[in-house]
Motif scaffolding. Sequence first.
Motif, PDB file in Angstrom:
ATOM      1  N   ASN A 110      48.995  34.648  45.361  1.00  0.00           N
ATOM      2  CA  ASN A 110      49.364  35.976  45.111  1.00  0.00           C
ATOM      3  C   ASN A 110      50.235  35.871  43.461  1.00  0.00           C
ATOM      4  OD1 ASN A 110      48.037  36.968  47.235  1.00  0.00           O
ATOM      5  ND2 ASN A 110      50.111  37.190  48.466  1.00  0.00           N
ATOM      6  N   LEU A 111      51.095  35.051  43.463  1.00  0.00           N
ATOM      7  CA  LEU A 111      51.914  35.028  42.384  1.00  0.00           C
ATOM      8  C   LEU A 111      51.026  34.717  41.052  1.00  0.00           C
ATOM      9  CD1 LEU A 111      55.166  33.177  43.544  1.00  0.00           C
ATOM     10  CD2 LEU A 111      54.993  35.408  42.738  1.00  0.00           C
ATOM     11  N   LEU A 112      50.018  33.752  41.532  1.00  0.00           N
ATOM     12  CA  LEU A 112      49.062  33.650  40.313  1.00  0.00           C
ATOM     13  C   LEU A 112      48.258  34.539  40.007  1.00  0.00           C
ATOM     14  CD1 LEU A 112      47.621  31.464  38.246  1.00  0.00           C
ATOM     15  CD2 LEU A 112      46.018  30.940  40.199  1.00  0.00           C
ATOM     16  N   ILE A 113      48.024  35.456  40.852  1.00  0.00           N
ATOM     17  CA  ILE A 113      47.264  36.740  40.678  1.00  0.00           C
ATOM     18  C   ILE A 113      48.073  37.683  39.993  1.00  0.00           C
ATOM     19  CG2 ILE A 113      46.209  38.771  41.742  1.00  0.00           C
ATOM     20  CD1 ILE A 113      45.128  36.877  43.812  1.00  0.00           C
ATOM     21  N   GLY A 114      49.458  37.771  40.198  1.00  0.00           N
ATOM     22  CA  GLY A 114      50.455  38.558  39.447  1.00  0.00           C
ATOM     23  C   GLY A 114      50.534  38.095  38.121  1.00  0.00           C
ATOM     24  N   LEU A 115      50.552  36.912  38.029  1.00  0.00           N
ATOM     25  CA  LEU A 115      50.608  36.395  36.433  1.00  0.00           C
ATOM     26  C   LEU A 115      49.556  36.748  35.648  1.00  0.00           C
ATOM     27  CD1 LEU A 115      52.104  34.810  34.195  1.00  0.00           C
ATOM     28  CD2 LEU A 115      50.833  32.742  35.259  1.00  0.00           C
ATOM     29  N   ILE A 116      48.226  36.608  36.409  1.00  0.00           N
ATOM     30  CA  ILE A 116      47.067  37.087  35.573  1.00  0.00           C
ATOM     31  C   ILE A 116      46.923  38.548  35.366  1.00  0.00           C
ATOM     32  CG2 ILE A 116      44.547  37.197  35.851  1.00  0.00           C
ATOM     33  CD1 ILE A 116      44.661  34.742  37.886  1.00  0.00           C
ATOM     34  N   THR A 117      47.713  39.435  36.379  1.00  0.00           N
ATOM     35  CA  THR A 117      47.650  40.709  36.175  1.00  0.00           C
ATOM     36  C   THR A 117      48.374  40.964  35.009  1.00  0.00           C
ATOM     37  OG1 THR A 117      47.111  41.114  38.473  1.00  0.00           O
ATOM     38  CG2 THR A 117      47.983  43.094  37.179  1.00  0.00           C
ATOM     39  N   VAL A 118      49.565  40.451  34.651  1.00  0.00           N
ATOM     40  CA  VAL A 118      50.452  40.880  33.584  1.00  0.00           C
ATOM     41  C   VAL A 118      49.897  40.163  32.471  1.00  0.00           C
ATOM     42  CG1 VAL A 118      52.717  40.052  32.626  1.00  0.00           C
ATOM     43  CG2 VAL A 118      52.569  40.655  35.229  1.00  0.00           C
ATOM     44  N   ILE A 119      49.023  39.177  32.423  1.00  0.00           N
ATOM     45  CA  ILE A 119      48.399  38.900  31.012  1.00  0.00           C
ATOM     46  C   ILE A 119      47.249  39.837  30.787  1.00  0.00           C
ATOM     47  CG2 ILE A 119      46.932  37.171  30.137  1.00  0.00           C
ATOM     48  CD1 ILE A 119      48.413  34.942  31.677  1.00  0.00           C
ATOM     49  N   THR A 120      46.727  40.483  31.748  1.00  0.00           N
ATOM     50  CA  THR A 120      45.785  41.239  31.459  1.00  0.00           C
ATOM     51  C   THR A 120      46.481  42.591  30.934  1.00  0.00           C
ATOM     52  OG1 THR A 120      44.280  40.699  33.183  1.00  0.00           O
ATOM     53  CG2 THR A 120      43.882  42.799  32.646  1.00  0.00           C
ATOM     54  N   TRP A 121      47.409  43.240  31.617  1.00  0.00           N
ATOM     55  CA  TRP A 121      48.290  44.361  30.828  1.00  0.00           C
ATOM     56  C   TRP A 121      48.370  44.030  29.511  1.00  0.00           C
ATOM     57  CZ3 TRP A 121      52.517  45.216  35.290  1.00  0.00           C
ATOM     58  CH2 TRP A 121      52.044  45.341  36.412  1.00  0.00           C
ATOM     59  N   THR A 122      48.979  42.843  29.228  1.00  0.00           N
ATOM     60  CA  THR A 122      49.489  42.586  27.820  1.00  0.00           C
ATOM     61  C   THR A 122      48.123  42.561  26.810  1.00  0.00           C
ATOM     62  OG1 THR A 122      51.267  40.984  28.864  1.00  0.00           O
ATOM     63  CG2 THR A 122      50.656  40.972  26.404  1.00  0.00           C
ATOM     64  N   VAL A 123      47.156  42.103  27.199  1.00  0.00           N
ATOM     65  CA  VAL A 123      46.126  42.088  26.398  1.00  0.00           C
ATOM     66  C   VAL A 123      45.532  43.429  26.239  1.00  0.00           C
ATOM     67  CG1 VAL A 123      43.662  41.315  26.163  1.00  0.00           C
ATOM     68  CG2 VAL A 123      45.275  39.744  26.984  1.00  0.00           C
ATOM     69  N   ARG A 124      45.501  44.358  27.253  1.00  0.00           N
ATOM     70  CA  ARG A 124      44.811  45.717  27.256  1.00  0.00           C
ATOM     71  C   ARG A 124      45.681  46.345  26.444  1.00  0.00           C
ATOM     72  NH1 ARG A 124      40.537  47.340  30.407  1.00  0.00           N
ATOM     73  NH2 ARG A 124      41.706  49.463  30.486  1.00  0.00           N
ATOM     74  N   ILE A 172      52.417  25.507  55.136  1.00  0.00           N
ATOM     75  CA  ILE A 172      51.596  25.187  54.032  1.00  0.00           C
ATOM     76  C   ILE A 172      50.718  26.290  53.617  1.00  0.00           C
ATOM     77  CG2 ILE A 172      49.969  23.653  53.088  1.00  0.00           C
ATOM     78  CD1 ILE A 172      51.122  21.353  54.593  1.00  0.00           C
ATOM     79  N   LEU A 173      50.368  26.825  54.623  1.00  0.00           N
ATOM     80  CA  LEU A 173      49.361  27.936  54.383  1.00  0.00           C
ATOM     81  C   LEU A 173      49.918  29.123  54.104  1.00  0.00           C
ATOM     82  CD1 LEU A 173      46.352  29.272  54.925  1.00  0.00           C
ATOM     83  CD2 LEU A 173      47.103  29.918  57.041  1.00  0.00           C
ATOM     84  N   ALA A 174      51.404  29.424  54.430  1.00  0.00           N
ATOM     85  CA  ALA A 174      52.310  30.645  54.019  1.00  0.00           C
ATOM     86  C   ALA A 174      52.742  30.344  52.498  1.00  0.00           C
ATOM     87  CB  ALA A 174      53.435  30.417  54.783  1.00  0.00           C
ATOM     88  N   PHE A 175      53.032  29.259  51.997  1.00  0.00           N
ATOM     89  CA  PHE A 175      53.256  28.893  50.721  1.00  0.00           C
ATOM     90  C   PHE A 175      52.017  28.905  49.874  1.00  0.00           C
ATOM     91  CE2 PHE A 175      57.286  27.474  52.466  1.00  0.00           C
ATOM     92  CZ  PHE A 175      58.333  28.063  51.427  1.00  0.00           C
ATOM     93  N   ALA A 176      50.671  28.490  50.284  1.00  0.00           N
ATOM     94  CA  ALA A 176      49.616  28.588  49.483  1.00  0.00           C
ATOM     95  C   ALA A 176      49.327  29.893  49.222  1.00  0.00           C
ATOM     96  CB  ALA A 176      48.545  27.886  50.305  1.00  0.00           C
TER      97      ALA A 176
END
Length: 362
Positions: free
Chosen positions: A190-204, A181-185
Motif C-alpha cells: 500500500n505504501l508503494l502504491i502511495g509513492l507511485i500515486t504521489v509520483i503520478t501527481w507530480t508528473v501530471r 509477515i502478511l500484515a507488513f507485506a
Amino acid sequence: MKDRIRQWVRGAAAALVSMTIYAIALGCYIALMLLVISMEEGGDNLTAGTTNLTQAIVLLSEGSGFSTDSFTLTITPLLLTVLLIWLIATCIARFKAFAVHSYVVGLVVWLAINAVFASSVQVSLSLVDEQWMILLKSAATFTVAYLGAALPQSSRVKAAIAWMREQVSEQVVRCLKSGVILAFAILAINLLIGLITVITWTVRNHAAMVSLFELSGMENGSRILTTLAMLIWLPNLMLWAISWLFGAGFSIGELANFTLWMGQSNGLPAVPAFGILPEPIADNLWRTVMLEIPLGIACIAGLLMIILPQGFACRPLNIRDASKRGSVLASLIYAAGSFCLSAMLTSLIATLLFAISNGSLG
C-alpha cells in the motif's frame, strides 16, 4: 558499580551524540536554504533565524508543532521522524547502551536538550504544545528508538521467544509468523502504491507547481532547495495518497478537500508544493478500479500465503486425496487464523499511521 556508571555514560553519550548529529545536519541545510533565498530574493538576511528555526523543526519532527503570525504548522514530517529514530537507535547500538540504566540516563539527557530547545524558541515562533506535552512526545520518540535497538539484543526477549516456541506447536508459530509477515507485506504494498500515486501527481501537475514558483518570483536555487525541504513530508503525502486512492480522501483544514469525486483547493495559499495535489477522477470505471485495489491486494496476498511453500502450502489438488485432506483442512484453519491476525495488525498500524500523519496547516 563501575559497570553501572559505564552504562550511565553510554546512555548519556548516545542521546547527546544523536541529537548533536541530527541538529547540526538539519541546521546546516536550513542555513544553506535561507542563505540562497536571501541572496536570490533580496531583503533581510534570513540566516539570522537559522538557530530558532532549527530548534522548532527538531521539536516538530518529534510531533510538537509551532505557529507564527501567519500560519500554524503541526503536521509532523515523518521522514525526519523516521531518520531521527533510526539515528538514535544506531547510536544506542554503537555505544551498546542496551541496559535500563542507560535508557533512563539517556532519556533524562534527551529531555533536557528538548527542554532547552523549547525554552529557546523566540517570540517569532511560538510552540503550540505545553511544555509537559513537548517532553512527553520527545520521551516517546526516544523510547521507540531505544526499544527498536535494545529488544533484538535482549536476552530476556530471546528467552521469552524460545519459551513460547516450546509451549506452542510449530503450526501455531507458523500461523502467528505468517500473520505478521502478511500484515507488513500488505502495508508495504500500500505504501508503494502511495509513492507511485504521489509520483503520478507530480508528473501530471508539475506545470501548476512551476506556475506557482513563477508567481512567487522564486529563482532556481530557491526552487531546488525548498522542494528538497518539502521531501520531509513525503511519507505524509504517501499516506494521504493512499486515503485518496482508496476513496476516503483527505483535507487540508477547511481550505481544501480532495477525493476521487472532488478536488477543491481555491482557499490554499500559493505554496508551490500544493500545486501537485490531485484533481478528481472523471471516469467512473477508473474510480471503481481504484476502490477495489485494497480488496485485490488482500486477496492476492492471501492466496499466495496459502499456496506457496513458504506459507501454508495448501494445494487445491491435494483435497482430492483422502489421505491428505485432513492436513489440508487443518492448514486452511490455521491460515484463517493467520488472516484474522493480519487483518487486526493491518487495521491497527494503518490507523496509527494515518493519525500521526495528520496535523494543522493554516
